[in-house]
Write a protein that holds these residues in place. Structure first.
Motif, PDB file in Angstrom:
ATOM      1  N   ASP A  34       0.834  -1.196   0.000  1.00 52.98           N
ATOM      2  CA  ASP A  34       0.000   0.000   0.000  1.00 52.98           C
ATOM      3  C   ASP A  34       0.873   1.253   0.000  1.00 52.98           C
ATOM      4  N   ALA A  35       0.235   2.413   0.003  1.00 45.91           N
ATOM      5  CA  ALA A  35       0.953   3.684  -0.097  1.00 45.91           C
ATOM      6  C   ALA A  35       1.878   3.926   1.087  1.00 45.91           C
ATOM      7  N   ASN A  36       1.640   3.253   2.220  1.00 36.55           N
ATOM      8  CA  ASN A  36       2.483   3.415   3.405  1.00 36.55           C
ATOM      9  C   ASN A  36       3.565   2.351   3.516  1.00 36.55           C
ATOM     10  N   GLY A  37       3.588   1.412   2.573  1.00 34.61           N
ATOM     11  CA  GLY A  37       4.632   0.395   2.577  1.00 34.61           C
ATOM     12  C   GLY A  37       4.262  -0.909   3.245  1.00 34.61           C
ATOM     13  N   SER A  38       3.005  -1.070   3.624  1.00 33.12           N
ATOM     14  CA  SER A  38       2.572  -2.330   4.236  1.00 33.12           C
ATOM     15  C   SER A  38       2.349  -3.366   3.136  1.00 33.12           C
ATOM     16  N   VAL A  39       3.042  -4.491   3.261  1.00 40.29           N
ATOM     17  CA  VAL A  39       2.936  -5.565   2.274  1.00 40.29           C
ATOM     18  C   VAL A  39       1.864  -6.539   2.716  1.00 40.29           C
ATOM     19  N   SER A  40       1.029  -6.958   1.768  1.00 36.96           N
ATOM     20  CA  SER A  40       0.002  -7.951   2.081  1.00 36.96           C
ATOM     21  C   SER A  40      -0.003  -9.003   0.986  1.00 36.96           C
ATOM     22  N   GLN A  41      -0.450 -10.187   1.356  1.00 36.84           N
ATOM     23  CA  GLN A  41      -0.577 -11.271   0.390  1.00 36.84           C
ATOM     24  C   GLN A  41      -1.999 -11.803   0.435  1.00 36.84           C
ATOM     25  N   SER A  42      -2.478 -12.185  -0.734  1.00 36.66           N
ATOM     26  CA  SER A  42      -3.791 -12.810  -0.821  1.00 36.66           C
ATOM     27  C   SER A  42      -3.667 -14.002  -1.765  1.00 36.66           C
ATOM     28  N   THR A  43      -4.527 -14.968  -1.563  1.00 39.48           N
ATOM     29  CA  THR A  43      -4.538 -16.154  -2.405  1.00 39.48           C
ATOM     30  C   THR A  43      -5.952 -16.347  -2.938  1.00 39.48           C
ATOM     31  N   HIS A  44      -6.050 -16.543  -4.252  1.00 35.81           N
ATOM     32  CA  HIS A  44      -7.353 -16.763  -4.874  1.00 35.81           C
ATOM     33  C   HIS A  44      -7.169 -17.515  -6.182  1.00 35.81           C
ATOM     34  N   ASP A  45      -8.240 -18.097  -6.678  1.00 34.17           N
ATOM     35  CA  ASP A  45      -8.222 -18.707  -8.000  1.00 34.17           C
ATOM     36  C   ASP A  45      -8.385 -17.576  -9.017  1.00 34.17           C
ATOM     37  N   ALA A  46      -7.413 -17.431  -9.895  1.00 36.67           N
ATOM     38  CA  ALA A  46      -7.402 -16.317 -10.845  1.00 36.67           C
ATOM     39  C   ALA A  46      -7.795 -16.788 -12.235  1.00 36.67           C
TER      40      ALA A  46
END
Length: 184
Positions: A34-46
């Motif tokens: 995000d704009a503040n540098g917080s990294v996130s991960q998500s998992t989904h069928d793409a």
């Protein structure tokens, strides 16, 4: 992860063809920042797909028009957040010499934001015309890629010369157009 895909191509007439591709990627892992540098991960069928057409005009000009959707891509807000974070990191580097923000952004870029067309919705148009004015082995072309979400685009004129055996000479440039914090 398991991946499945299929494609098709069908000539509708002597000068018109339609084509498409479909891919399902199970358990796709997406890393975003995000704009503040917080990294996130998500998992989904793409799901990724493309549908398009190729038309050959009576003047021997080929037009290719396609729409493609990438379920593995980033939304307009996710791309904007990434560019905002990169901008903050660059500003910090210029003012203090601290490159940590840029290093962090670089780590998330590989295989994510740094790939060709990282967004979700695109239009693609290419026009090429071989041997204009009877200049053999010479093909000018123009390619346009439009990001439907953020309304930015690239235009790439090019010329190709193939008159030397086992050698292609290509001159290509790209013009980018878009607002701040957009892909192009």
């Amino acid at each position: 992860t398991p991946r499945y895909g299929m494609d098709f191509s069908r000539n509708i007439g002597t000068n018109l063809e339609v084509h498409g591709e479909f891919a399902l990627i199970e358990q796709f892992r997406k890393t975003s920042i995000d704009a503040n540098g917080s990294v996130s991960q998500s998992t989904h069928d793409a799901v990724n797909y493309l549908v398009g057409t190729r038309y050959l005009s009576s003047l021997n000009t080929t037009y290719i028009f396609e729409y493609y959707y990438q379920g593995t891509g980033f939304s307009e807000d996710e791309i904007s957040d990434f560019f905002s974070f990169v901008g903050k990191g660059y500003d910090a580097f210029l003012s203090t010499g601290d490159a940590r923000g840029l290093s962090r952004a670089s780590a998330v870029t590989q295989g994510n934001y740094g790939r060709f067309t990282p967004g979700k919705h695109y239009l693609y148009l290419r026009a090429s015309h071989p041997d204009p004015f009877d200049i053999l082995y010479f093909t000018p072309a123009l390619t346009w890629i439009f990001n439907l979400e953020d309304q930015s685009f690239s235009i790439s004129p090019e010329v190709l010369y193939t008159g030397i055996k086992n050698l292609e000479l290509r001159l290509k440039g790209t013009v980018l157009a878009g607002e701040a914090l957009t892909e192009f």
